[in-house]
Design a protein around this motif. Sequence first.
Motif, PDB file in Angstrom:
ATOM      1  N   GLN A  33       7.769 -29.603  -1.244  1.00 35.71           N
ATOM      2  CA  GLN A  33       7.056 -30.388  -2.125  1.00 35.71           C
ATOM      3  C   GLN A  33       7.762 -31.724  -2.424  1.00 35.71           C
ATOM      4  N   GLN A  34       9.152 -31.639  -2.863  1.00 39.01           N
ATOM      5  CA  GLN A  34       9.848 -32.700  -2.917  1.00 39.01           C
ATOM      6  C   GLN A  34       9.698 -33.844  -1.912  1.00 39.01           C
ATOM      7  N   GLN A  35       9.740 -33.388  -0.571  1.00 43.27           N
ATOM      8  CA  GLN A  35       9.214 -34.157   0.461  1.00 43.27           C
ATOM      9  C   GLN A  35       8.028 -35.107   0.296  1.00 43.27           C
ATOM     10  N   ILE A  36       7.088 -34.307  -0.016  1.00 42.04           N
ATOM     11  CA  ILE A  36       5.860 -34.950  -0.276  1.00 42.04           C
ATOM     12  C   ILE A  36       5.763 -35.987  -1.314  1.00 42.04           C
ATOM     13  N   ASN A  37       6.334 -35.276  -2.423  1.00 42.12           N
ATOM     14  CA  ASN A  37       6.488 -36.478  -3.412  1.00 42.12           C
ATOM     15  C   ASN A  37       7.361 -37.903  -3.033  1.00 42.12           C
ATOM     16  N   VAL A  38       8.197 -37.701  -2.250  1.00 40.79           N
ATOM     17  CA  VAL A  38       9.133 -38.828  -1.802  1.00 40.79           C
ATOM     18  C   VAL A  38       8.188 -39.745  -0.817  1.00 40.79           C
ATOM     19  N   GLY A  39       7.498 -39.008  -0.156  1.00 39.86           N
ATOM     20  CA  GLY A  39       6.193 -39.628   0.943  1.00 39.86           C
ATOM     21  C   GLY A  39       5.432 -40.420   0.070  1.00 39.86           C
ATOM     22  N   LEU A  40       4.860 -39.868  -0.691  1.00 37.86           N
ATOM     23  CA  LEU A  40       3.720 -40.403  -1.866  1.00 37.86           C
ATOM     24  C   LEU A  40       4.445 -41.520  -2.445  1.00 37.86           C
ATOM     25  N   LYS A  41       5.615 -41.538  -2.892  1.00 38.08           N
ATOM     26  CA  LYS A  41       6.225 -42.778  -3.826  1.00 38.08           C
ATOM     27  C   LYS A  41       6.514 -44.035  -2.734  1.00 38.08           C
ATOM     28  N   ARG A  42       6.834 -43.610  -1.592  1.00 37.11           N
ATOM     29  CA  ARG A  42       7.076 -44.708  -0.592  1.00 37.11           C
ATOM     30  C   ARG A  42       5.894 -45.381  -0.168  1.00 37.11           C
ATOM     31  N   GLY A  43       4.845 -44.235   0.282  1.00 38.43           N
ATOM     32  CA  GLY A  43       3.504 -44.885   0.527  1.00 38.43           C
ATOM     33  C   GLY A  43       3.031 -45.686  -0.352  1.00 38.43           C
ATOM     34  N   ALA A  44       2.870 -45.217  -1.758  1.00 41.55           N
ATOM     35  CA  ALA A  44       2.486 -46.001  -2.767  1.00 41.55           C
ATOM     36  C   ALA A  44       3.148 -47.430  -3.029  1.00 41.55           C
ATOM     37  N   GLU A  45       4.261 -47.508  -2.830  1.00 40.31           N
ATOM     38  CA  GLU A  45       5.127 -48.637  -2.962  1.00 40.31           C
ATOM     39  C   GLU A  45       4.796 -49.845  -1.774  1.00 40.31           C
ATOM     40  N   GLU A  46       4.399 -49.239  -0.690  1.00 42.46           N
ATOM     41  CA  GLU A  46       4.444 -50.026   0.398  1.00 42.46           C
ATOM     42  C   GLU A  46       2.631 -50.670   0.020  1.00 42.46           C
TER      43      GLU A  46
END
Length: 201
Positions: free
Chosen positions: A61-74
């Motif tokens: 789940q933490q990997q999903i959270n990191v992916g969400l954060k990076r995608g949102a920043e982009e």
Amino acid sequence: AGPVVLLAIVLAGCGSSSESSSSESSGGSTAASEGSGSSPAEGGAGAKVSYISPVAAEPGQQQINVGLKRGAEELGWSENVLDSALSSSKQVSNIETAISQGDNAIASWTLEPAAAAGAYEKAQAAGIPVIGMNSVGQGVSTTVWWQYEKCEQGGPETQNAEFIAKSHPHAKVIMLGFDAAESTKEQSECFAKEAKAAGLD
């Protein structure tokens, strides 16, 4: 960042409230980039999204959270992760929090579909699409599937069973499952079926 790509597609499509289940579109990156000059409601810069995690402390789940954060920043979005801590009632509360804070879209890995259905329908009524992470059910707009969550012939669970059967034919196998989330329960049931087909006990 699969959930972010699909969130962008759904937002760009004006947040359709029709209930459906589909895999992530291969054309998602194009739809996401085309929305960069649009309004927040259409998936452009300034959109607010939340991911309703079943248990945020779990490494996957933490990997999903990191992916969400990076995608949102982009994309120029703001993102929020709401931890349900394996509680279906907390998950419902988190969905209602996302609605009340005016999110443009919600991604959620459902613990109990029946418990979350009412809250998902509230989101739909407010014009907020709900993206299921390996989850389907009432009120879910569309679904992002991980390959290992799909019970398909020749898929990961078939490969696991066949690998064990090749190494230890007719072996007795103990399966440790996790039934708190419906999707994980289905994954366990899939392996049990494939293990039996491979001649395992």
